[in-house]
Design a protein around this motif. Structure first.
Motif: not given
Length: 209
Positions: A137, A140, A186-190
C-alpha cells in the motif's frame, strides 16, 4: 525559513565520522551501492533478521535512512531515544496505519530515503517471512524508486533474544539490487510479494560473487 530535517543533524554528523570504524568492526561487505540514488525520494526495502539491520544499513548508505519502526521499540530505554534522534517513524500493529503512511509519503516527496522491512518483524536465521500487505500500500501510494536489499550475517552477530553482539566472528553481507519495476501488478499484496521476491533473488548475486 530553513527546512528542519526529520532527524538529528548533529547525531548524523557524529555517526558519519565513525562509520568507517563501525564498518570494519562489523566486517561489512557491500555489493551494489551504486543502486541507491544520491538524490530524490526512494524506499530501501530489506529483509529483517536482527535489530542490527537498521544501523548496518545506515552505516553503508550514502544518505541518512529514516526507518519505519514498530511503535513498541520507541518505549525501550536508550534504543527508543536513539531511533527518535535518527528520525524513525513509529508504526502501529495495524498494517495500514494511514497516519504513518502519510508521513512517510510526505518525507519521500521532500526527497528523503525511507527504510522498510516488508516482513514486519524479524525472521528466523536463514529464513524469510511473508511480507505485510501494508508495505504494498505504501509503495503503491508513494510512487518512488524501491531498492531491494538482502542483509545476511546480522542474525549471527546479534540473534533474537541476545543482548550483546558477538563481534569479530562473522561477516555481514549487504547486497543492493536495482530499482524494482511494478508495472502490471494489480494489488497491494502482489506489490509486497514482488518486493520480497526481488530481495530473495539477491541471494543468487551473493552466490555468484
Amino acid at each position: 525559513m530553513e527546512k528542519k530535517v526529520p532527524y538529528s543533524e548533529f547525531g548524523y554528523k557524529v555517526f558519519y565520522k565513525i562509520r568507517p570504524a563501525l564498518k570494519k568492526l562489523l566486517k561489512i561487505n557491500v555489493v551494489g551501492l551504486e543502486n541507491i540514488p544520491l538524490t530524490g525520494g526512494c524506499i530501501l526495502a530489506a529483509n529483517h533478521r536482527s535489530h542490527l539491520d537498521p544501523p548496518v544499513l545506515n552505516i553503508i548508505s550514502p544518505r541518512p535512512i529514516i526507518f519505519l519502526a514498530k511503535k513498541e521499540l520507541f518505549e525501550v530505554p536508550i534504543l527508543g531515544w536513539i531511533i527518535k534522534k535518527a528520525g524513525a517513524i513509529p508504526v502501529k500493529r495495524d498494517n495500514r496505519d494511514l497516519s504513518t503512511i502519510k508521513k512517510a509519503i510526505s518525507l519521500l516527496k521532500e526527497g528523503y530515503v525511507i527504510g522498510i522491512f516488508p516482513e514486519g518483524t524479524r525472521a528466523r536465521p536463514g529464513e524469510f517471512r511473508k511480507p505485510q500487505p501494508g508495505v504494498g500500500y505504501l509503495i503503491e501510494k508513494a510512487k518512488v524508486p524501491v531498492i531491494p536489499i538482502l542483509v545476511e550475517g546480522t542474525d549471527k552477530i546479534l540473534p533474537v533474544k541476545s543482548k550483546f553482539p558477538k563481534l569479530f566472528k562473522y561477516n555481514i553481507d549487504v547486497i543492493i539490487g536495482k530499482p524494482i519495476n511494478f508495472e502490471g501488478i494489480s494489488s497491494y499484496e502482489h506489490v509486497a510479494e514482488k518486493v520480497m521476491h526481488e530481495i530473495k533473488k539477491l541471494k543468487e548475486v551473493k552466490r555468484d560473487g
